[in-house]
Design a protein around this motif. Structure first.
Motif, PDB file in Angstrom:
ATOM      1  N   ALA A 472     -47.531  16.378 -20.573  1.00 47.40           N
ATOM      2  CA  ALA A 472     -48.554  15.563 -19.919  1.00 47.40           C
ATOM      3  C   ALA A 472     -49.801  15.577 -20.782  1.00 47.40           C
ATOM      4  CB  ALA A 472     -48.864  16.107 -18.534  1.00 47.40           C
ATOM      5  N   THR A 473     -50.449  14.416 -20.891  1.00 49.62           N
ATOM      6  CA  THR A 473     -51.687  14.338 -21.668  1.00 49.62           C
ATOM      7  C   THR A 473     -52.760  13.612 -20.876  1.00 49.62           C
ATOM      8  OG1 THR A 473     -51.214  12.214 -22.761  1.00 49.62           O
ATOM      9  CG2 THR A 473     -50.333  14.199 -23.800  1.00 49.62           C
ATOM     10  N   GLN A 474     -54.004  14.007 -21.117  1.00 47.16           N
ATOM     11  CA  GLN A 474     -55.155  13.335 -20.526  1.00 47.16           C
ATOM     12  C   GLN A 474     -56.262  13.297 -21.567  1.00 47.16           C
ATOM     13  OE1 GLN A 474     -56.280  11.716 -17.769  1.00 47.16           O
ATOM     14  NE2 GLN A 474     -58.248  11.589 -18.810  1.00 47.16           N
ATOM     15  N   GLY A 476     -59.587  10.414 -23.232  1.00 44.71           N
ATOM     16  CA  GLY A 476     -60.137   9.067 -23.318  1.00 44.71           C
ATOM     17  C   GLY A 476     -59.999   8.385 -21.974  1.00 44.71           C
ATOM     18  N   ARG A 477     -59.272   7.280 -21.941  1.00 43.94           N
ATOM     19  CA  ARG A 477     -59.123   6.525 -20.704  1.00 43.94           C
ATOM     20  C   ARG A 477     -57.671   6.475 -20.223  1.00 43.94           C
ATOM     21  NH1 ARG A 477     -63.011   1.272 -22.034  1.00 43.94           N
ATOM     22  NH2 ARG A 477     -64.867   2.458 -22.622  1.00 43.94           N
ATOM     23  N   VAL A 478     -56.814   7.362 -20.733  1.00 45.29           N
ATOM     24  CA  VAL A 478     -55.390   7.275 -20.423  1.00 45.29           C
ATOM     25  C   VAL A 478     -54.843   8.637 -20.015  1.00 45.29           C
ATOM     26  CG1 VAL A 478     -53.103   6.632 -21.296  1.00 45.29           C
ATOM     27  CG2 VAL A 478     -55.127   5.383 -22.077  1.00 45.29           C
ATOM     28  N   THR A 479     -54.029   8.638 -18.945  1.00 44.06           N
ATOM     29  CA  THR A 479     -53.240   9.790 -18.538  1.00 44.06           C
ATOM     30  C   THR A 479     -51.779   9.432 -18.773  1.00 44.06           C
ATOM     31  OG1 THR A 479     -54.854  10.206 -16.784  1.00 44.06           O
ATOM     32  CG2 THR A 479     -52.788  11.428 -16.675  1.00 44.06           C
ATOM     33  N   SER A 480     -51.025  10.313 -19.439  1.00 46.44           N
ATOM     34  CA  SER A 480     -49.659   9.983 -19.834  1.00 46.44           C
ATOM     35  C   SER A 480     -48.703  11.107 -19.477  1.00 46.44           C
ATOM     36  CB  SER A 480     -49.581   9.725 -21.348  1.00 46.44           C
ATOM     37  OG  SER A 480     -50.460   8.689 -21.745  1.00 46.44           O
ATOM     38  N   LEU A 481     -47.426  10.721 -19.298  1.00 47.20           N
ATOM     39  CA  LEU A 481     -46.379  11.660 -18.931  1.00 47.20           C
ATOM     40  C   LEU A 481     -45.140  11.363 -19.771  1.00 47.20           C
ATOM     41  CD1 LEU A 481     -45.867  13.951 -16.859  1.00 47.20           C
ATOM     42  CD2 LEU A 481     -44.964  12.212 -15.311  1.00 47.20           C
ATOM     43  N   TYR A 482     -44.570  12.416 -20.344  1.00 50.45           N
ATOM     44  CA  TYR A 482     -43.376  12.299 -21.181  1.00 50.45           C
ATOM     45  C   TYR A 482     -42.275  13.197 -20.630  1.00 50.45           C
ATOM     46  CZ  TYR A 482     -46.662  10.515 -24.752  1.00 50.45           C
ATOM     47  OH  TYR A 482     -47.620   9.805 -25.449  1.00 50.45           O
ATOM     48  N   LEU A 532     -52.059  14.870 -27.731  1.00 46.81           N
ATOM     49  CA  LEU A 532     -51.026  14.634 -28.727  1.00 46.81           C
ATOM     50  C   LEU A 532     -50.476  13.226 -28.546  1.00 46.81           C
ATOM     51  CD1 LEU A 532     -48.968  17.966 -28.777  1.00 46.81           C
ATOM     52  CD2 LEU A 532     -50.956  17.329 -30.146  1.00 46.81           C
ATOM     53  N   GLY A 533     -50.268  12.518 -29.673  1.00 49.79           N
ATOM     54  CA  GLY A 533     -49.696  11.189 -29.617  1.00 49.79           C
ATOM     55  C   GLY A 533     -48.198  11.224 -29.394  1.00 49.79           C
ATOM     56  N   ALA A 534     -47.598  10.046 -29.246  1.00 52.09           N
ATOM     57  CA  ALA A 534     -46.174   9.939 -28.914  1.00 52.09           C
ATOM     58  C   ALA A 534     -45.300  10.596 -29.970  1.00 52.09           C
ATOM     59  CB  ALA A 534     -45.798   8.475 -28.730  1.00 52.09           C
TER      60      ALA A 534
END
Length: 555
Positions: A472-474, A476-482, A532-534
Motif C-alpha cells: 500500500a502506498t500513500q 502526493g494526491r494518490v492512495t494505491s494498493l497492490y 514506491l512506484g509500480a
C-alpha cells in the motif's frame, strides 16, 4: 534488489521479531511465534492479542509519503476474522494508516471475505452519497462483496426478493431469487455468491404485511446469470444469517430455531443454543450465534407493529452463543436490558454485540461477562456493526442513523439516511465495504448510501488461500494498493488534505490494530517514508518472495 534510504523498518519475521533495517528499531513482541511453513520455511503467527509493538518515534520520518509491504499467508480455513497486518492509527484522533483484511459478518450477511483494505485518515469529516433505490423493495438488509462487485438483496413488498449488482452507479437486477418475498442474507463462498430467501413478516418493521405469502428457507447460488437451487433448510421458512467459518458455509433460521451447515448436496443441522438466532459471527476460533429471546414470533411481531416493547425474559437478554462441537452450543453470556442481538463484529481485537430495545452496544470482557459500550444517540436498536478505516460504525433504528464509536462509551452521529415520511421504524441495516467506501442499506426506502472518510482503497476480490505479497502506498494526491506486485486499486486525494502519520499518537503495530489479531502468517514487513512506484513494488514482490529457496539467489 530494491533499496531505499527512506526505509524506516524491515521485519523479516522468519526466526525473530527484530528490525533488520539500518535503523534497528526496538521491536517488542508479545504473543508471537515462529512456525515452520512448507512453502517458505518459517513465518510469524500471532496468538489472540499478539503483536509486535514499535515505539511511535518510528513514525517520525513519515510526513505524508508512505509505503507498507508484506508477505501474508491467508489460511486454507479461517476460523476467525482475518484482521490487521500493519497499523499506525490512532482511533481517538482518527489519524494515521492501517493495512488489513476486511472480513466478517454484519447483520445477516457475510459482507466481505478476505478483501484487502488500506486506509489513511486525518480526522476527516464523513462524505455521503445516495446510490439510489434497489429495485422495488422496501429494504436492504443483505449486502456482500463478491468477485469485484457489490450485491444487494431486497426485502420485497408484494414482489419476490431480488438480488441487484452495483455497477456504473446503478443497480442491475439479477432477477427474482425463489418464490418468497425477500432475500435476507448473502455470502461469497467457494467462488460463488449464495443468497438466502425468506417470507419476511414486515409487521416486525411496522410495515403492512406483504401479499406474497410464499415460504422461503431456500438457498440459491448464482451461476452466470442464473440462480441455481442450493438446498433448503429443513422445516424453515425464513433465514436470518450466513457466515463462512472454517472453510464452510453456515446459515441460521429467522422465525424458527436452528443452525445448519452446507454439505454441497444440502444442509445438515448443527443444533441450536435453545433459542432463535438473528445473526451468526465468529471469534476466537468459534462460530457464534446472536440470540433472540422472544419466545413467540406472532406475539413479538404484533407488539412491534404497535410500537410496544417486549421485556427480557427472566432479566436476561438476547445472549451470545458459541458452537463448541457438533450440535453443541455454550453461552458466552447475556446483555442486560436487551432482548435481541442483531450483529457480532470484532474491533480492537474484542467481540462487540449490537442490541434492541435500548440501542446499546456491548463488548465481550471474557468469562461470560459483557461491558456496556454506550447507547447510540436516542436510538432503540443497533443493527449492523463494522470496522471501516480504523473505526467501528453502527447502523440504527428508528431513525436510520449511522454512528461512529468515539472511544469509551461515546458515539458520534455521522449520518441520517432514511427520511421516509409516516414510518414507525426506519432502519440503517446492511453494511459492507466496497470500492473504498462504507455502504449501508435502509428500510423502508429501500435505498443504499455510501460514505467515505480519509482516503481508502480496497481490493474487492477475496484473497485465496496461500501466500500473497501486498503493498500500500500513500503520497502526493494518490492512495494505491497492490496485490502480488500488480496495481489493483487507487484513489485520488483532495490536494488540500494534509496527511502525516507522524501526527498520530500511537505506536506502530505489526499483526494487530483496530480490527483483530492477524489470523494468518506474516513475513517480510517493510515500511518506507516514501512512495514506491509500480516497478519498484513489482521488484519488491520478487525480492521478498519467501517461496524462493536459499539456493535460488535473487538478483
Amino acid at each position: 534488489m530494491t533499496r531505499s534510504s527512506r526505509l524506516l523498518g524491515h521485519w523479516p519475521l522468519s526466526v525473530d521479531a527484530l528490525d533488520a533495517s539500518p535503523r534497528g528499531l526496538p521491536s517488542v513482541p508479545s504473543g508471537v511465534g515462529f512456525v515452520s511453513d512448507p512453502a517458505v520455511g518459517s513465518c510469524a503467527v500471532f496468538e489472540r492479542g499478539g503483536r509486535i509493538r514499535v515505539p511511535r518515534s518510528a513514525l517520525a520520518g513519515l510526513a505524508g509519503e508512505l509505503t507498507v509491504s508484506a508477505w501474508i499467508r491467508v489460511p486454507d480455513r479461517a476460523y476467525d476474522v482475518l484482521g490487521t497486518i500493519v497499523s499506525g492509527f490512532d482511533p481517538e484522533t482518527r489519524q494515521g494508516f492501517e493495512l488489513g483484511l476486511q472480513d466478517g459478518v454484519s447483520t445477516c450477511s457475510q459482507h466481505n471475505v478476505a478483501n484487502l483494505e488500506f486506509g489513511v485518515d486525518w480526522g476527516s469529516a464523513p462524505r455521503w452519497a445516495d446510490c439510489g433505490r434497489v429495485g422495488d423493495g422496501v429494504g436492504v438488509w443483505a449486502l456482500a462483496v463478491h468477485d469485484g462487485a457489490l450485491y444487494a438483496g431486497s426485502l420485497g413488498a408484494d414482489d419476490r426478493g431480488h438480488v441487484h449488482r452495483y455497477a456504473d452507479d446503478r443497480w442491475d437486477d439479477l432477477g427474482a431469487v425463489g418464490p418468497a418475498n425477500s432475500v435476507t442474507a448473502l455470502a461469497s463462498y467457494d467462488g460463488s455468491l449464495f443468497a438466502a430467501t425468506s417470507r419476511y413478516r414486515a409487521g416486525g418493521s411496522g410495515l403492512v404485511e406483504s401479499a406474497n405469502d410464499a415460504p422461503g428457507g431456500e438457498i440459491y447460488r448464482l451461476d452466470g446469470d442464473a440462480w441455481v437451487p442450493a438446498g433448503r433448510l429443513p422445516d424453515v421458512d425464513s433465514i436470518s444469517g450466513f457466515a463462512v467459518h472454517g472453510g464452510e458455509l453456515y446459515a441460521c433460521a429467522l422465525y424458527q430455531r436452528g443452525v445448519f451447515r452446507y454439505t454441497g448436496d444440502g444442509w445438515e443441522s448443527c443444533g441450536d443454543p435453545g433459542r432463535r438466532l438473528l445473526a451468526l459471527g465468529m471469534y476466537d476460533g468459534h462460530l457464534l450465534g446472536a440470540g433472540n429471546d422472544h419466545p413467540s414470533v406472532d406475539e413479538a411481531i404484533a407488539k412491534t407493529a404497535r410500537g410496544e416493547v417486549i421485556p427480557p425474559q427472566d432479566g436476561f437478554g438476547g445472549g451470545v452463543f458459541a458452537m463448541t462441537g457438533p450440535g453443541t452450543w455454550s453461552s458466552l453470556g447475556f446483555q442486560r436490558d436487551t432482548t435481541q442481538v442483531y450483529s457480532l463484529a470484532v474491533a480492537g481485537d474484542r467481540l462487540h454485540a449490537s442490541t434492541w430495545p435500548n440501542g446499546l452496544v456491548y463488548r465481550y470482557a471474557g468469562d461470560g461477562s459483557w461491558d456496556h459500550l454506550g447507547r447510540l444517540g436516542d436510538e432503540t436498536e443497533v443493527m449492523g456493526l463494522i470496522t471501516y478505516n480504523g473505526v467501528l460504525y453502527g447502523g440504527t433504528l428508528p431513525h436510520a442513523q449511522v454512528y461512529r464509536h468515539a472511544g469509551s462509551d461515546r458515539w458520534d452521529l455521522v449520518g441520517t439516511l432514511d427520511v421516509a415520511p409516516d414510518a414507525l421504524y426506519r432502519r440503517a441495516a446492511g453494511l459492507a465495504v466496497y470500492d473504498g467506501d462504507l455502504f449501508c442499506g435502509t428500510l423502508p426506502s429501500g435505498r443504499v448510501h455510501r460514505m467515505a472518510t480519509g482516503s481508502v482503497v480496497t481490493h474487492d476480490r477475496s484473497l485465496g488461500p496461500g501466500w500473497h505479497h501486498v503493498t500500500a502506498t500513500q503520497g502526493g494526491r494518490v492512495t494505491s494498493l497492490y496485490v502480488d506486485g500488480r496495481l489493483v486499486s487507487e484513489r485520488r486525494v483532495d490536494p488540500a488534505v494534509h496527511w502525516s502519520a507522524a501526527e498520530a499518537r500511537t505506536d506502530l503495530l505489526i499483526g494487530t490494530g483496530t480490527r483483530a489479531t492477524f489470523a494468518g502468517g506474516l513475513r517480510e514487513v517493510r515500511v518506507y517514508a516514501e512512495v514506491l512506484g509500480a516497478e519498484a513494488v513489482e521488484a519488491l514482490a520478487t525480492q521478498d518472495d519467501p517461496r524462493l529457496t536459499r539456493e535460488e539467489p535473487v538478483r
